[in-house]
Motif scaffolding. Structure first.
Motif, PDB file in Angstrom:
ATOM      1  N   MET A  93       0.832  -1.205   0.000  1.00  0.00           N
ATOM      2  CA  MET A  93       0.000   0.000   0.000  1.00  0.00           C
ATOM      3  C   MET A  93       0.863   1.250   0.000  1.00  0.00           C
ATOM      4  O   MET A  93       1.706   1.433   0.885  1.00  0.00           O
ATOM      5  CB  MET A  93      -0.898   0.030   1.238  1.00  0.00           C
ATOM      6  N   PRO A  94       0.695   2.131  -0.964  1.00  0.00           N
ATOM      7  CA  PRO A  94       1.423   3.410  -0.937  1.00  0.00           C
ATOM      8  C   PRO A  94       0.947   4.262   0.229  1.00  0.00           C
ATOM      9  O   PRO A  94      -0.246   4.329   0.524  1.00  0.00           O
ATOM     10  CB  PRO A  94       1.061   4.054  -2.282  1.00  0.00           C
ATOM     11  N   THR A 282      -8.724  -0.883  -4.412  1.00  0.00           N
ATOM     12  CA  THR A 282      -7.503  -0.465  -5.087  1.00  0.00           C
ATOM     13  C   THR A 282      -6.605   0.201  -4.060  1.00  0.00           C
ATOM     14  O   THR A 282      -7.049   1.086  -3.334  1.00  0.00           O
ATOM     15  CB  THR A 282      -7.822   0.513  -6.230  1.00  0.00           C
ATOM     16  N   HIS A 283      -5.379  -0.193  -3.981  1.00  0.00           N
ATOM     17  CA  HIS A 283      -4.488   0.238  -2.908  1.00  0.00           C
ATOM     18  C   HIS A 283      -4.404   1.753  -2.714  1.00  0.00           C
ATOM     19  O   HIS A 283      -4.469   2.240  -1.596  1.00  0.00           O
ATOM     20  CB  HIS A 283      -3.085  -0.337  -3.135  1.00  0.00           C
ATOM     21  N   SER A 288      -5.021   7.988  -0.391  1.00  0.00           N
ATOM     22  CA  SER A 288      -5.005   9.161  -1.269  1.00  0.00           C
ATOM     23  C   SER A 288      -5.973  10.247  -0.800  1.00  0.00           C
ATOM     24  O   SER A 288      -5.623  11.437  -0.871  1.00  0.00           O
ATOM     25  CB  SER A 288      -5.300   8.752  -2.716  1.00  0.00           C
ATOM     26  N   PRO A 289      -7.196   9.904  -0.317  1.00  0.00           N
ATOM     27  CA  PRO A 289      -8.067  10.973   0.195  1.00  0.00           C
ATOM     28  C   PRO A 289      -7.478  11.671   1.412  1.00  0.00           C
ATOM     29  O   PRO A 289      -7.670  12.881   1.593  1.00  0.00           O
ATOM     30  CB  PRO A 289      -9.365  10.234   0.557  1.00  0.00           C
ATOM     31  N   VAL A 290      -6.750  10.926   2.258  1.00  0.00           N
ATOM     32  CA  VAL A 290      -6.130  11.525   3.438  1.00  0.00           C
ATOM     33  C   VAL A 290      -5.041  12.495   3.016  1.00  0.00           C
ATOM     34  O   VAL A 290      -4.967  13.629   3.497  1.00  0.00           O
ATOM     35  CB  VAL A 290      -5.556  10.432   4.363  1.00  0.00           C
ATOM     36  N   ARG A 362       9.146   2.426   6.995  1.00  0.00           N
ATOM     37  CA  ARG A 362       8.013   3.151   6.407  1.00  0.00           C
ATOM     38  C   ARG A 362       7.380   4.130   7.384  1.00  0.00           C
ATOM     39  O   ARG A 362       6.838   5.148   6.981  1.00  0.00           O
ATOM     40  CB  ARG A 362       6.956   2.154   5.925  1.00  0.00           C
ATOM     41  N   TRP A 363       7.422   3.816   8.666  1.00  0.00           N
ATOM     42  CA  TRP A 363       6.767   4.660   9.672  1.00  0.00           C
ATOM     43  C   TRP A 363       7.733   4.944  10.831  1.00  0.00           C
ATOM     44  O   TRP A 363       7.513   4.492  11.955  1.00  0.00           O
ATOM     45  CB  TRP A 363       5.507   3.987  10.203  1.00  0.00           C
ATOM     46  N   PRO A 364       8.795   5.700  10.594  1.00  0.00           N
ATOM     47  CA  PRO A 364       9.732   6.001  11.688  1.00  0.00           C
ATOM     48  C   PRO A 364       9.092   6.885  12.752  1.00  0.00           C
ATOM     49  O   PRO A 364       8.261   7.742  12.451  1.00  0.00           O
ATOM     50  CB  PRO A 364      10.879   6.720  10.972  1.00  0.00           C
TER      51      PRO A 364
END
Length: 374
Positions: A93-94, A282-283, A288-290, A362-364
């Motif tokens: 997921m991007p 769709t990933h 994308s809305p956020v 990805r989430w530091p």
């Protein structure tokens, strides 16, 4: 197909909890004063029992953010819900360079129910306010703005209505039997029977979360005598696809209105309705809305399933601040509440064995699941 229960919530009584949905041109501004008072009284009673039923179906540990309060949205928690529903790898997921913690203000909360399986869920509308994350965690000058001391969540037990919940047995789901109701539960929730009759009985009408009426024959019979729901019960079991181990809840409002809900023994993967899952299929559509809302300073919506999601990912601001200011060290003991598959509340204790990022690449510096416990 999903159903919005907000139209049952009275703004005067539940102000700050859920926004009332008003269709057409401005709601009831054209009512006379007498009709407004009468309609408000009816709406108040109806909204209360709907609110309680939704929370009863959601489980004892479910809380909702308060409209207008400040919360912290964790995208990693949102991913976990999507993964559990869609069976997609979270690494694919991007994440659109989103921060691990996104500070937002709650614009609206809608109580919803999945028509496909009666699972409850919510749509929360959030407005990103990233500047709130820059405030000093010890700044107490904004307590009223941030929400109540314990987070401003909505308590699931506000009115303690007449209610009982029973886990269905094999005989309860048999096509040849009926639903056996404990005597105390029947006398508390159902209208009183005339015990002077040889076989006391009555017809019950109960509405589910979708406003569908279900009619049952309530009878007191047998040796020893017991309360049973007979005619109409097998139809309900069949159409709701109930099995042994599922639970059924009955609630009676102060006006005598009867409601019923379902709590599945096994939490279905599709707790969110297909219409929502299709949008997330769709990933890029998940975040994308956020990302767009943050860049354009606009609102975005997230769906949360209290029984389908591994954990809440919209946390009250004050609760978040307390968690990051309280120093946690390896070796510390802790106690916490948990909810089992039967939605019963349990308490457990353990020891902190590690502190660190669950996904440092990805989430530091994320606070999501940063503790290892035993």
């Amino acid at each position: 197909m999903e159903f919005d229960l907000n139209h049952e919530v009275n703004e005067g009584e539940k102000s700050g909890y859920c926004e009332k949905i008003i269709g057409g041109g401005g709601g009831g501004s054209g009512w006379s004063s007498s009709s407004t008072s009468s309609a408000s009284a009816v709406s108040s009673v109806s909204s209360s029992i709907y609110f309680e039923l939704w929370h009863a179906c959601a489980g004892p540990l479910t809380s909702l953010p308060k409209k207008g309060s400040v919360v912290v949205y964790f995208p990693q928690g949102h991913i976990e819900q999507a993964v559990s529903s869609l069976s997609m790898p979270c690494l694919e997921m991007p994440i659109f360079s989103l921060q691990p913690q996104i500070f937002c203000r709650v614009v609206n909360v809608q109580l919803l129910a999945n028509k496909e399986n009666d699972e409850v869920y919510t749509q929360v509308t959030l407005f990103p306010e990233p500047e709130l994350g820059e405030r000093n965690a010890e700044d107490t000058g904004h307590e009223d703005e941030m929400g109540e001391e314990e987070g401003g969540g909505v308590s699931p037990r506000m009115l303690t209505p007449h209610m009982f919940c029973k886990t269905l047995t094999a005989s309860d789901t048999s096509t040849h039997g009926g639903f056996s109701v404990p005597r105390r539960a029947a006398e508390d929730c159902f209208p009183p029977l005339d015990y002077t009759q040889e076989r006391p009985s009555q017809e019950l009408v109960a509405k589910d979360l979708h406003e569908v009426e279900w009619k049952f024959r309530h009878i007191y019979r047998g040796q020893p005598r017991r309360h049973l729901l007979t005619t109409g019960w097998s139809i309900f079991v069949s159409q709701k696809n109930l099995v042994s181990g599922d639970a059924v809840l009955f609630l009676r409002g102060e006006d005598g209105e009867l409601r019923l809900g379902i709590r599945r023994a096994v939490r279905p993967r599709n707790s969110l309705p297909n219409s929502v899952l299709t949008e997330q299929n769709t990933h890029p559509n998940i975040f994308s809305p956020v990302s767009n809302a943050i860049s354009t300073k606009s609102m975005f919506h997230i769906f949360y399933s209290p029984r389908g999601s591994p954990a809440e990912f919209v946390i009250p601001y004050n609760k978040y601040v307390k968690s990051i200011t309280h120093q946690v060290a390896i070796g510390m003991r802790f106690k916490m509440k948990l909810e089992n598959e039967d939605a019963a509340e349990r308490r457990c204790s353990g020891v902190v064995t590690g502190v660190g990022d669950i996904d440092p690449f990805r989430w530091p510096e994320s606070k999501w699941r940063c503790l290892k416990i035993f």
